[in-house]
Design an enzyme around this catalytic site. Sequence first.
Site, mmCIF file in Angstrom:
data_model
loop_
_atom_site.group_PDB
_atom_site.id
_atom_site.type_symbol
_atom_site.label_atom_id
_atom_site.label_comp_id
_atom_site.label_asym_id
_atom_site.label_seq_id
_atom_site.Cartn_x
_atom_site.Cartn_y
_atom_site.Cartn_z
ATOM 1 N N CYS A 270 0.816 -1.226 0.000
ATOM 2 C CA CYS A 270 0.000 0.000 0.000
ATOM 3 C C CYS A 270 0.849 1.276 0.000
ATOM 4 C CB CYS A 270 -0.955 -0.002 1.174
ATOM 5 S SG CYS A 270 -2.047 -1.418 1.138
ATOM 6 N N HIS B 100 -3.321 7.007 2.066
ATOM 7 C CA HIS B 100 -3.759 5.703 1.562
ATOM 8 C C HIS B 100 -5.128 5.390 2.174
ATOM 9 C CE1 HIS B 100 -4.212 1.553 0.760
ATOM 10 N NE2 HIS B 100 -3.852 1.149 1.960
ATOM 11 N N ASN C 24 -10.152 -0.593 0.136
ATOM 12 C CA ASN C 24 -8.698 -0.415 0.102
ATOM 13 C C ASN C 24 -8.177 -1.010 -1.209
ATOM 14 O OD1 ASN C 24 -5.942 -0.749 0.381
ATOM 15 N ND2 ASN C 24 -6.026 -1.548 2.468
HETATM 16 N N1 ACO Z 1 -18.042 -8.634 10.558
HETATM 17 C C1 ACO Z 1 -18.461 -8.817 11.811
HETATM 18 N N2 ACO Z 1 -17.605 -9.065 12.818
HETATM 19 C C2 ACO Z 1 -16.293 -9.122 12.530
HETATM 20 C C3 ACO Z 1 -15.799 -8.953 11.219
HETATM 21 C C4 ACO Z 1 -16.744 -8.704 10.203
HETATM 22 N N3 ACO Z 1 -16.381 -8.505 8.917
HETATM 23 N N4 ACO Z 1 -14.454 -9.066 11.240
HETATM 24 C C5 ACO Z 1 -14.100 -9.285 12.518
HETATM 25 N N5 ACO Z 1 -15.220 -9.351 13.310
HETATM 26 C C6 ACO Z 1 -15.307 -9.562 14.747
HETATM 27 C C7 ACO Z 1 -14.099 -10.254 15.300
HETATM 28 O O1 ACO Z 1 -14.243 -11.664 15.216
HETATM 29 C C8 ACO Z 1 -14.110 -9.769 16.741
HETATM 30 O O2 ACO Z 1 -15.036 -10.520 17.481
HETATM 31 P P1 ACO Z 1 -14.735 -10.929 19.018
HETATM 32 O O3 ACO Z 1 -14.602 -9.616 19.749
HETATM 33 O O4 ACO Z 1 -15.916 -11.747 19.385
HETATM 34 O O5 ACO Z 1 -13.436 -11.691 18.967
HETATM 35 C C9 ACO Z 1 -14.649 -8.340 16.644
HETATM 36 O O6 ACO Z 1 -15.337 -8.285 15.385
HETATM 37 C C10 ACO Z 1 -13.582 -7.271 16.687
HETATM 38 O O7 ACO Z 1 -12.521 -7.637 15.796
HETATM 39 P P2 ACO Z 1 -11.260 -6.710 15.581
HETATM 40 O O8 ACO Z 1 -10.319 -7.393 14.654
HETATM 41 O O9 ACO Z 1 -10.728 -6.289 16.925
HETATM 42 O O10 ACO Z 1 -11.942 -5.444 14.889
HETATM 43 P P3 ACO Z 1 -11.306 -4.049 14.581
HETATM 44 O O11 ACO Z 1 -12.121 -2.987 15.179
HETATM 45 O O12 ACO Z 1 -9.821 -4.037 14.845
HETATM 46 O O13 ACO Z 1 -11.503 -3.938 13.015
HETATM 47 C C11 ACO Z 1 -10.256 -4.148 10.975
HETATM 48 C C12 ACO Z 1 -10.900 -4.890 12.148
HETATM 49 C C13 ACO Z 1 -11.344 -3.391 10.248
HETATM 50 C C14 ACO Z 1 -9.612 -5.170 10.038
HETATM 51 C C15 ACO Z 1 -9.204 -3.160 11.511
HETATM 52 O O14 ACO Z 1 -8.357 -3.796 12.425
HETATM 53 C C16 ACO Z 1 -8.391 -2.522 10.437
HETATM 54 O O15 ACO Z 1 -8.884 -1.781 9.614
HETATM 55 N N6 ACO Z 1 -7.052 -2.762 10.437
HETATM 56 C C17 ACO Z 1 -6.173 -2.139 9.474
HETATM 57 C C18 ACO Z 1 -6.198 -2.868 8.180
HETATM 58 C C19 ACO Z 1 -5.459 -2.028 7.162
HETATM 59 O O16 ACO Z 1 -5.667 -0.861 7.107
HETATM 60 N N7 ACO Z 1 -4.576 -2.572 6.370
HETATM 61 C C20 ACO Z 1 -3.846 -1.640 5.505
HETATM 62 C C21 ACO Z 1 -2.793 -2.193 4.874
HETATM 63 S S1 ACO Z 1 -3.359 -3.266 3.636
HETATM 64 C C22 ACO Z 1 -2.042 -3.590 2.573
HETATM 65 O O17 ACO Z 1 -0.956 -3.144 2.756
HETATM 66 C C23 ACO Z 1 -2.355 -4.598 1.458
#
Ligand code: ACO
Length: 321
Positions: free
Chosen positions: A111, A246, A276
């Site tokens: 990214c 990004h 993304n």
């Molecule tokens: N729908 C419903 N529930 C979900 C989903 C979903 N799609 N995905 C995860 N959950 C659940 C999890 O199982 C978890 O449940 P639990 O509490 O019972 O264990 C809960 O939701 C919270 O999960 P988290 O992973 O803590 O959620 P978070 O608020 O961190 O959001 C996310 C996840 C959106 C992936 C976030 O961490 C994020 O955006 N991270 C950055 C990703 C990114 O920007 N990458 C960029 C680089 S990409 C590249 O370089 C190719």
Amino acid sequence: MTGVICGTGSYVPTQILDNHRLSELVETSDEWIRERTGVIRRHIATEETTVSMAAEAGRRALKDAGMDSKEVEMILVSTISSNVILPCAACEVQKILGAEHAVCFDLNAACSGFLFAYQTAQAYIAAGMYRKILVIGSESLSDLTNWKDRSTCILFGDGAGAAVLKAAKGRTFISAAHSDGNSAEALTCSSRHRRDWKDRPEEETYMQMDGRRVFQFAVKKVPEVVTELLDANQVKAEEIDYFLLHQANRRIVESAAKRMGLGIEKFPMNLQEYGNTSSASIPILMDELRRNGTLKKGQKLVLAGFGAGLSWGASLLEWQL
Ligand code: ACO
């Protein structure tokens, strides 16, 4: 000499996958995705490929610049999702565009890729080696997405964006870029061509991510690197018209704005429409802002990328179109 952007272009696939449709594929909901990421829909390549989208974005950028493809001296394509391993996507784009005088190669910095390719182009121009460079970010992330993994498949989309850089007299800004290979396991995707692939779990051939770790990395490093960039150029944050980050997650962009003490209106977003798109996100956003008249000559912009590697960086430019 410095590289001035003299044309932009983009292409996104026509096929749309919205959150409601996605919630029929994995256990999730439109509400959860919007709240946690800001994404509402993404465009998915069906007929298109990384190369075809790159070529179309490049063709549109050259048209915008009023430049014939035969004038192009270098084509840089940033991608993690090329159609084939050989030849590089940039050579395929050269063939499609008829840019026969260009030197072509790909660059993989996930990214951060478009940003690193932009910085590479600037370095070639500053060295006096090339004067007209086409920089493209293009991704078919849907090919690398595990559509059974709800923690990643909600995030990504496909598309391409491009910018034409031309050597001109003007201020050369110092840029900032970093990599941390020690944190590589936070975001990975194995090649299907690995000799030992048949013995390994299929999930490894799709993007796997420690979402929380990447999130924490991004909200810390983006403000840090932007501050480093502005300090190096002795430019104040208030002097910047727009920060083109990004487009990974709305909460990351909002957090960066807050940490820098700046209004969110300086941080345009389009991730709600495209998700993304990795190295395509910054040039797609730039092209949209150019086409809808947001960008005006003389404005100062900061581009900031972050992603797998881990990698992150930022560049400062003055808009000249
Ligand atoms: N729908 C419903 N529930 C979900 C989903 C979903 N799609 N995905 C995860 N959950 C659940 C999890 O199982 C978890 O449940 P639990 O509490 O019972 O264990 C809960 O939701 C919270 O999960 P988290 O992973 O803590 O959620 P978070 O608020 O961190 O959001 C996310 C996840 C959106 C992936 C976030 O961490 C994020 O955006 N991270 C950055 C990703 C990114 O920007 N990458 C960029 C680089 S990409 C590249 O370089 C190719």
